[in-house]
Design an enzyme around this catalytic site. Sequence first.
Site, PDB file in Angstrom:
ATOM      1  N   PHE A   1     -23.497   6.878   8.955  1.00 43.10           N
ATOM      2  CA  PHE A   1     -22.901   5.573   8.661  1.00 43.10           C
ATOM      3  C   PHE A   1     -22.811   4.672   9.887  1.00 43.10           C
ATOM      4  CE2 PHE A   1     -21.249   8.599   5.574  1.00 43.10           C
ATOM      5  CZ  PHE A   1     -21.626   7.983   4.398  1.00 43.10           C
TER       6      PHE A   1
ATOM      7  N   GLU B   1       2.237   0.393   4.099  1.00 46.66           N
ATOM      8  CA  GLU B   1       2.336  -0.898   4.785  1.00 46.66           C
ATOM      9  C   GLU B   1       2.156  -1.991   3.736  1.00 46.66           C
ATOM     10  OE1 GLU B   1      -0.881  -2.248   7.186  1.00 46.66           O
ATOM     11  OE2 GLU B   1      -2.422  -1.291   5.992  1.00 46.66           O
TER      12      GLU B   1
ATOM     13  N   GLU C   1       0.828  -1.211   0.000  1.00 44.23           N
ATOM     14  CA  GLU C   1       0.000   0.000   0.000  1.00 44.23           C
ATOM     15  C   GLU C   1       0.862   1.261   0.000  1.00 44.23           C
ATOM     16  OE1 GLU C   1      -4.082  -1.464   2.186  1.00 44.23           O
ATOM     17  OE2 GLU C   1      -2.714  -0.278   3.398  1.00 44.23           O
TER      18      GLU C   1
HETATM   19  P1  ADP Z   1      -4.498   0.167   8.137  1.00 49.95           P
HETATM   20  O1  ADP Z   1      -3.574  -0.893   8.613  1.00 49.95           O
HETATM   21  O2  ADP Z   1      -5.538   0.481   9.138  1.00 49.95           O
HETATM   22  O3  ADP Z   1      -5.020  -0.121   6.779  1.00 49.95           O
HETATM   23  P2  ADP Z   1      -2.840   2.209   6.883  1.00 49.95           P
HETATM   24  O4  ADP Z   1      -1.494   2.583   7.345  1.00 49.95           O
HETATM   25  O5  ADP Z   1      -2.929   1.397   5.638  1.00 49.95           O
HETATM   26  O6  ADP Z   1      -3.600   1.485   8.078  1.00 49.95           O
HETATM   27  O7  ADP Z   1      -3.695   3.531   6.723  1.00 49.95           O
HETATM   28  C1  ADP Z   1      -5.079   3.516   6.477  1.00 49.95           C
HETATM   29  C2  ADP Z   1      -5.493   4.753   5.681  1.00 49.95           C
HETATM   30  O8  ADP Z   1      -5.147   5.962   6.379  1.00 49.95           O
HETATM   31  C3  ADP Z   1      -4.797   4.866   4.338  1.00 49.95           C
HETATM   32  O9  ADP Z   1      -5.499   4.169   3.343  1.00 49.95           O
HETATM   33  C4  ADP Z   1      -4.798   6.365   4.101  1.00 49.95           C
HETATM   34  O10 ADP Z   1      -6.059   6.757   3.622  1.00 49.95           O
HETATM   35  C5  ADP Z   1      -4.652   6.949   5.467  1.00 49.95           C
HETATM   36  N1  ADP Z   1      -3.244   7.245   5.793  1.00 49.95           N
HETATM   37  C6  ADP Z   1      -2.378   6.428   6.402  1.00 49.95           C
HETATM   38  N2  ADP Z   1      -1.171   7.020   6.562  1.00 49.95           N
HETATM   39  C7  ADP Z   1      -1.278   8.254   6.041  1.00 49.95           C
HETATM   40  C8  ADP Z   1      -0.386   9.375   5.921  1.00 49.95           C
HETATM   41  N3  ADP Z   1       0.851   9.324   6.373  1.00 49.95           N
HETATM   42  N4  ADP Z   1      -0.844  10.485   5.329  1.00 49.95           N
HETATM   43  C9  ADP Z   1      -2.120  10.550   4.897  1.00 49.95           C
HETATM   44  N5  ADP Z   1      -3.007   9.566   4.987  1.00 49.95           N
HETATM   45  C10 ADP Z   1      -2.608   8.407   5.554  1.00 49.95           C
HETATM   46  P1  ADP Z   2      -6.523  -2.754   4.651  1.00 47.23           P
HETATM   47  O1  ADP Z   2      -6.162  -3.879   3.777  1.00 47.23           O
HETATM   48  O2  ADP Z   2      -6.001  -1.440   4.182  1.00 47.23           O
HETATM   49  O3  ADP Z   2      -6.231  -2.966   6.081  1.00 47.23           O
HETATM   50  P2  ADP Z   2      -9.104  -3.807   4.289  1.00 47.23           P
HETATM   51  O4  ADP Z   2     -10.420  -3.127   4.287  1.00 47.23           O
HETATM   52  O5  ADP Z   2      -8.728  -4.651   3.139  1.00 47.23           O
HETATM   53  O6  ADP Z   2      -8.078  -2.640   4.476  1.00 47.23           O
HETATM   54  O7  ADP Z   2      -8.994  -4.667   5.589  1.00 47.23           O
HETATM   55  C1  ADP Z   2      -8.995  -4.118   6.878  1.00 47.23           C
HETATM   56  C2  ADP Z   2      -8.821  -5.184   7.950  1.00 47.23           C
HETATM   57  O8  ADP Z   2     -10.064  -5.765   8.266  1.00 47.23           O
HETATM   58  C3  ADP Z   2      -7.940  -6.306   7.532  1.00 47.23           C
HETATM   59  O9  ADP Z   2      -7.344  -6.891   8.680  1.00 47.23           O
HETATM   60  C4  ADP Z   2      -8.881  -7.259   6.898  1.00 47.23           C
HETATM   61  O10 ADP Z   2      -8.318  -8.540   6.921  1.00 47.23           O
HETATM   62  C5  ADP Z   2     -10.094  -7.102   7.782  1.00 47.23           C
HETATM   63  N1  ADP Z   2     -11.345  -7.171   7.043  1.00 47.23           N
HETATM   64  C6  ADP Z   2     -11.825  -6.231   6.210  1.00 47.23           C
HETATM   65  N2  ADP Z   2     -13.028  -6.588   5.729  1.00 47.23           N
HETATM   66  C7  ADP Z   2     -13.312  -7.779   6.276  1.00 47.23           C
HETATM   67  C8  ADP Z   2     -14.412  -8.678   6.172  1.00 47.23           C
HETATM   68  N3  ADP Z   2     -15.462  -8.428   5.414  1.00 47.23           N
HETATM   69  N4  ADP Z   2     -14.379  -9.816   6.884  1.00 47.23           N
HETATM   70  C9  ADP Z   2     -13.322 -10.075   7.672  1.00 47.23           C
HETATM   71  N5  ADP Z   2     -12.262  -9.273   7.807  1.00 47.23           N
HETATM   72  C10 ADP Z   2     -12.245  -8.148   7.129  1.00 47.23           C
HETATM   73 MG    MG Z   3      -3.983  -0.302   5.079  1.00 43.66          MG
END
Ligand code: ADP
Ligand code: ADP
Ligand code: MG
Length: 667
Positions: free
Chosen positions: A348, A288, A275
Amino acid sequence: MFSKILIANRGEIAVRVIKTCRRMGIKTVVVYSEADADSLAVEMADEAVFIGPAPAAQSYLVADKIIAACKQTGAQAVHPGFGFLSEKAEFAQRCADEGVVFIGPNPKAIEAMGDKIESKKFASAAKVNTVPGHIGEIDDTAHAVRIAEEIGYPVMIKASAGGGGKGIRVAHDRKDVEEGFPAVRAEAKGAFGDDRIFIEKFITSPRHIEIQVLGDKHGNVVHLFERECSIQRRNQKVIEEAPSPLLDEATRAAMGAQAVALAQAVGYDSAGTVEFVAGQDKSFYFLEMNTRLQVEHPVTELITGLDLVEQMIRVAYGEKLAFGQGDLKIKGWAVESRIYAEDPYRKFLPSIGRLVRYEPPVEGDTAEGCKVRNDAGVREGDEISMFYDPMISKLCTWAPTRAQAVAGMARALEDFHIEGLGQNVPFLAAVMDQERFKSGELATSYIADEFPEGFTGVEPTPFQTDVMTAVAAHMHRTLAARAREAGNGLAAPLSRTEWAVFVGKTRRAVALSEEGGALKVRILDEDRALTLETVDWRPGKALYRGRLNGEPFTATVQPAGEGFVIRHRAARRAVLVLTPLSADLHQRLPEKQAPDTSKMVISPMPGLVVSMDVAVGQTVREGEVVCIIEAMKMQNIIRAEREGVVKTVGAKSGDPVAADEVLVEFV
Ligand code: ADP
Ligand code: ADP
Ligand code: MG
């Protein structure tokens, strides 16, 4: 090839994995909790093993039970889906130790990428662009403030073990860090049992773009291009697409190369996602790596023609990738909408309950040149429970161009009919109709930018007002004809020349006639006519399909009071058809007043009362916490909207409450 695979998951993703296994001639086993005994996944799998109570910590997260189920059924491999055990290195290791193949990456790769601090260190070493910030743990609030000031505001405070949008907070100044650091730390400790926190620069108005990678056990890694997932609320994805409207060939190649370099550096050997956040200027920074199948993987499948679950199974078995980077091409455009059990009209908030009606659009090729795919794990009558993720299904459309895929999504959403709980279909439809979304100018702040006051539906367009007028007139005519057949003398004669149609407050005079199987609706005050044809509706049905002036549409219709409520996409109006005389009377009636709820605190959603923080006789100030309700794994703090003395308390800690239930009443 494996002859039997166990799926350590539930719902939509369990069904998704079963479909591929069936196609590959592999037998399937699913595990299920008490809440899922009658689920679609259990029905579809060849075998099912019960593993305990509904809470995941006592069932889907218990490695011992999963391993025992493999032994008991002779499954040779485990597909973990996403969530639950999918990113737990210990579980992958445990499988290896027990002689069961884990369909996912090797434990070392999960370990290295599972932690945000560690993975950022790794990424920097592999020369991947990372978000500027402090790559390391932060001791206390004073340290956090020092680091935030070094990086420069705004910054993002993040839990190293975070995921699913939890454990993340933006800080714009010192005060935000002083409040935010302990809050994120507490949340991380509670949600992940790990309170390590780091801070990085907050990229303003960024886009979320991620690269799908795929590796095998022979050192080959390719990328399957990108997905853009910028439409998010609470840092969780809602709409995704592939490819990204932002990227050009050079940026795509550069991001792809960095993702592959990182995957190679960790010896990655399955499907995974790297990502990035990208600036509007196409700069991009590593966020990440998710070492699992991603929720939004179908859009990649639609533009590459590959089945990612099949690829995961093949590489887990030890096969070499059957293609190289040069063999891969992007074909067309795909969009995914996550259909969630949440009420868009109420900020929401989660809305659990039974799917009293569940009628998804037909999958496959549409008349308008689109492909529709709906990944779901539910059937009509099933319950969306508070124990798991509130996703109902993932609706995808594919077409040769983005404009067609988006138009196809808007149409497919029209045909998605759900009753029994709050759901976000109207909201998704609103986004598909926005010029900004159609232009592809996305950002993770999109929902906050476009819906600053929350979602309240949209004003009908002239076409939508026409649809509502014609549909109302046709339904009225059909029902009146029935009433006459049934001998109801009061039904107005069909032959009368003029009707008044109300669409909301708009009154239109219309005349109806039948011409060659179509209904002509002449709008008398505007001197034009609507042609309504190929109608698919009968009394009692909630979906109304037809063509208006040649344009296909589907609306939902519900009887309400004297008339109907019609929704087309995000526009919803009460409609009423009357004789001109009755219409005059109707307009003179005083408007109905909504009941006065200003002296009450009402539960905004169904859930469980965690604590009731006020008592009868107590004086409560505006903004004070009244109670906490848990729904969908989220604790929702309910505050008093104004000052008052508590007259009655309607629920106590431990009570389940329904939406709209009165929690507290003031004197
Ligand atoms: P998660 O493990 O919850 O998915 P991420 O690190 O992927 O956490 O971050 C989730 C979301 O938060 C990203 O998809 C992005 O929209 C936002 N985000 C994360 N880090 C940043 C950053 N440094 N600047 C701006 N937006 C961020
Ligand atoms: P990201 O990959 O950026 O963390 P996702 O929405 O793909 O965002 O997933 C967020 C977290 O929640 C992950 O740990 C994923 O495995 C879990 N998750 C998301 N949607 C579901 C779902 N419908 N059922 C089970 N786990 C989910
Ligand atoms: Mg993420």
